[in-house]
Design an enzyme around this catalytic site. Structure first.
Site, PDB file in Angstrom:
ATOM      1  N   ARG A 233       4.669  43.858  15.302  1.00 20.88           N
ATOM      2  CA  ARG A 233       3.803  42.746  14.720  1.00 20.88           C
ATOM      3  C   ARG A 233       2.552  42.897  14.965  1.00 20.88           C
ATOM      4  O   ARG A 233       1.881  43.744  15.868  1.00 20.88           O
ATOM      5  CB  ARG A 233       3.866  41.554  15.605  1.00 20.88           C
ATOM      6  N   HIS A 281       5.305  46.162   5.788  1.00 17.10           N
ATOM      7  CA  HIS A 281       6.101  45.459   7.152  1.00 17.10           C
ATOM      8  C   HIS A 281       7.097  45.375   5.897  1.00 17.10           C
ATOM      9  O   HIS A 281       7.737  44.045   5.665  1.00 17.10           O
ATOM     10  CB  HIS A 281       5.024  43.956   6.565  1.00 17.10           C
TER      11      HIS A 281
HETATM   12  P1  NDP Z   1      15.159  40.741  20.804  1.00 16.85           P
HETATM   13  O1  NDP Z   1      14.594  39.764  21.405  1.00 16.85           O
HETATM   14  O2  NDP Z   1      16.657  41.008  20.164  1.00 16.85           O
HETATM   15  O3  NDP Z   1      14.306  41.730  21.833  1.00 16.85           O
HETATM   16  C1  NDP Z   1      12.914  41.705  21.990  1.00 16.85           C
HETATM   17  C2  NDP Z   1      12.386  42.653  23.566  1.00 16.85           C
HETATM   18  O4  NDP Z   1      11.298  42.573  23.402  1.00 16.85           O
HETATM   19  C3  NDP Z   1      13.885  42.313  24.320  1.00 16.85           C
HETATM   20  O5  NDP Z   1      14.208  43.853  25.565  1.00 16.85           O
HETATM   21  C4  NDP Z   1      12.934  41.642  25.718  1.00 16.85           C
HETATM   22  O6  NDP Z   1      13.426  41.710  26.664  1.00 16.85           O
HETATM   23  C5  NDP Z   1      12.017  42.300  25.036  1.00 16.85           C
HETATM   24  N1  NDP Z   1      10.921  41.503  25.221  1.00 16.85           N
HETATM   25  C6  NDP Z   1      10.145  40.761  25.205  1.00 16.85           C
HETATM   26  N2  NDP Z   1       9.093  40.078  25.311  1.00 16.85           N
HETATM   27  C7  NDP Z   1       8.265  40.756  26.482  1.00 16.85           C
HETATM   28  C8  NDP Z   1       8.293  41.081  27.664  1.00 16.85           C
HETATM   29  N3  NDP Z   1       6.453  40.420  27.842  1.00 16.85           N
HETATM   30  N4  NDP Z   1       7.757  42.511  28.447  1.00 16.85           N
HETATM   31  C9  NDP Z   1       8.311  42.989  28.319  1.00 16.85           C
HETATM   32  N5  NDP Z   1       9.169  43.151  27.020  1.00 16.85           N
HETATM   33  C10 NDP Z   1       9.554  42.360  26.965  1.00 16.85           C
HETATM   34  O7  NDP Z   1      14.476  41.102  19.752  1.00 16.85           O
HETATM   35  P2  NDP Z   1      14.564  42.275  17.952  1.00 16.85           P
HETATM   36  O8  NDP Z   1      14.608  43.209  19.041  1.00 16.85           O
HETATM   37  O9  NDP Z   1      15.447  41.393  17.103  1.00 16.85           O
HETATM   38  O10 NDP Z   1      12.948  42.420  17.450  1.00 16.85           O
HETATM   39  C11 NDP Z   1      11.852  42.398  18.056  1.00 16.85           C
HETATM   40  C12 NDP Z   1      10.540  42.027  17.066  1.00 16.85           C
HETATM   41  O11 NDP Z   1      10.357  42.803  16.128  1.00 16.85           O
HETATM   42  C13 NDP Z   1      11.297  40.959  16.415  1.00 16.85           C
HETATM   43  O12 NDP Z   1      10.523  39.891  17.016  1.00 16.85           O
HETATM   44  C14 NDP Z   1       9.548  41.135  15.467  1.00 16.85           C
HETATM   45  O13 NDP Z   1       8.537  41.105  15.357  1.00 16.85           O
HETATM   46  C15 NDP Z   1      10.311  42.202  15.028  1.00 16.85           C
HETATM   47  N6  NDP Z   1      10.532  43.086  13.737  1.00 16.85           N
HETATM   48  C16 NDP Z   1       9.912  43.767  12.904  1.00 16.85           C
HETATM   49  C17 NDP Z   1      10.248  43.827  11.051  1.00 16.85           C
HETATM   50  C18 NDP Z   1       9.692  44.381  10.465  1.00 16.85           C
HETATM   51  O14 NDP Z   1      10.447  44.486   8.944  1.00 16.85           O
HETATM   52  N7  NDP Z   1       9.015  45.251  11.289  1.00 16.85           N
HETATM   53  C19 NDP Z   1      12.107  43.004  11.362  1.00 16.85           C
HETATM   54  C20 NDP Z   1      12.533  42.377  12.300  1.00 16.85           C
HETATM   55  C21 NDP Z   1      11.900  42.522  13.388  1.00 16.85           C
HETATM   56  P3  NDP Z   1      14.678  41.692  27.548  1.00 16.85           P
HETATM   57  O15 NDP Z   1      15.791  42.187  26.803  1.00 16.85           O
HETATM   58  O16 NDP Z   1      14.297  41.593  29.109  1.00 16.85           O
HETATM   59  O17 NDP Z   1      14.745  40.308  26.795  1.00 16.85           O
HETATM   60  C1  OXD Z   2      11.142  40.357  10.850  1.00 17.43           C
HETATM   61  C2  OXD Z   2      10.128  40.478   9.579  1.00 17.43           C
HETATM   62  O1  OXD Z   2      10.645  39.704  11.977  1.00 17.43           O
HETATM   63  O2  OXD Z   2      10.902  40.486   9.111  1.00 17.43           O
HETATM   64  O3  OXD Z   2      12.542  39.813  10.018  1.00 17.43           O
HETATM   65  O4  OXD Z   2       9.861  40.788  10.188  1.00 17.43           O
END
Ligand code: NDP
Ligand code: OXD
Length: 318
Positions: A233, A281
């Site tokens: 993000r 994005h």
């Molecule tokens: P998940 O919730 O499956 O994974 C998030 C990961 O981030 C986990 O490993 C989590 O740790 C870690 N995390 C969260 N907070 C912290 C912190 N404070 N310190 C350290 N690690 C942290 O999310 P996804 O993998 O499904 O998606 C990740 C992000 O990708 C979404 O939230 C979104 O913002 C972005 N995204 C962007 C897209 C784009 O087109 N650019 C499309 C889709 C998603 P833990 O495993 O320990 O919980």
């Molecule tokens: C998502 C994105 O969060 O597309 O799925 O950014």
């Protein structure tokens, strides 16, 4: 029963009319209404499917049972201080995950294989055979080992990169050196040549991609200077710091799919920076067919009293 769609801030490919048609095909016995352009009775709305929902709108639905976010990241939904206390479900979908893995692999490879330099040389008709290194010489650090980070790790390992990952909770993943929490962050950064960011935007992560963090990345890698790839993000990054760090050599290059303000303003120096790759994005789009089907299935389960999958922990923000 009504399913209310409130889809904002996306481009034409995310037309609410198209989403409505897909949801209606999946749920023929449900009224699917678009907020803002159709009338509906608030009492009849049981479910809402949203992207960047209008602040305050969901609080006006007294019989709402669940909110389905049409993407993986829920920061825009949680930004609404009046959000009702019903389950918030996010997208976890193999198609979206694989699209993100494509994006990550593409950008890791193009920096590793020095493609921007070669394209610039081609435009000047220069036969400039820069050194190329084996993938095993490059350390890729995945910030976030969730649904998306883990899949990308798998493919990068197959390509031969040295892969590490950082998450909130400690994890064990075959072939991946893992770090966790604040205590593990510096060691993770110090062993990273290409930083791939796939953490959600939460109060704990906002603004963390800043000069202080970039200064802790490995400086002894074959690429010469560390590379940032952010597909998480825009609120994670401080763009003024990225630009300053590119200019003083703290960072070697960046691929950015997300921005502090989207669309990226024409005045941003990121657009034309020679060592920045900007994408709008779209690292991993949600496919409307896939997502409408998955949401419809969950609505049917929920109506039968079965538990919802992929419910967000609102206290953590993801
Ligand atoms: P998940 O919730 O499956 O994974 C998030 C990961 O981030 C986990 O490993 C989590 O740790 C870690 N995390 C969260 N907070 C912290 C912190 N404070 N310190 C350290 N690690 C942290 O999310 P996804 O993998 O499904 O998606 C990740 C992000 O990708 C979404 O939230 C979104 O913002 C972005 N995204 C962007 C897209 C784009 O087109 N650019 C499309 C889709 C998603 P833990 O495993 O320990 O919980
Ligand atoms: C998502 C994105 O969060 O597309 O799925 O950014």
């Amino acid at each position: 029963m009504t399913l209310l769609l409130d889809i904002n801030g996306a481009d034409d490919s995310w037309s609410p009319v198209r989403w409505q048609a897909r949801f209606q095909a999946e749920l023929p016995h449900v009224r699917v209404a678009r907020a803002g352009s159709e009338t509906y009775t608030a009492d009849e709305v049981r479910y809402a499917a949203v992207w960047k929902p209008t602040p305050g709108l969901l609080a006006q639905l007294p019989n709402l049972k669940a909110i389905f976010n049409l993407g993986a990241g829920v920061d825009a939904v949680l930004a609404d201080a009046t959000l009702p206390d019903v389950p918030l479900v996010r997208v976890v979908n193999a198609d979206l995950t694989r699209r993100m893995t494509e994006y990550v692999t593409l950008h890791v490879l193009l920096h590793h294989r020095r493609l921007p330099m070669m394209l610039a040389a081609q435009r000047e008709k220069r036969w400039d055979a820069k050194d190329q290194w084996a993938a095993r010489a490059v350390r890729v650090g995945l910030m976030g080992l969730g649904e998306l980070g883990r899949d990308a790790a798998d493919v990068l390992l197959r390509l031969g990169f040295r892969v590490s990952g950082w998450s909130r909770n400690a994890k064990t993943l075959a072939g991946v050196t893992t770090y966790s929490g604040a205590a593990g962050l510096d060691a993770f950064l110090g062993a990273t040549d290409i930083l791939v960011v796939l953490v959600p935007l939460t109060p704990a992560t906002r603004g963390m991609l800043n000069r202080n963090l970039f200064g802790k990345l490995a400086r002894d890698g074959v690429l010469g200077a560390p590379v940032l790839i952010n597909a998480g993000r825009g609120g994670l990054q401080v763009e003024a710091d990225i630009l300053a760090c590119l200019d003083d050599g703290t960072l070697g290059a960046a691929s950015l799919d997300v921005f502090e303000k989207e669309p990226l303003p024409a005045t941003s120096a990121l657009w034309l920076h020679p060592r920045v790759i900007v994408t709008p994005h779209n690292a991993a789009d949600s496919d409307a067919d896939e997502i409408a089907r998955a949401v419809a299935t969950q609505i049917q389960w929920h109506d039968r009293g079965e538990p919802l999958l992929h419910v967000v922990d609102r206290s953590l923000g993801y």
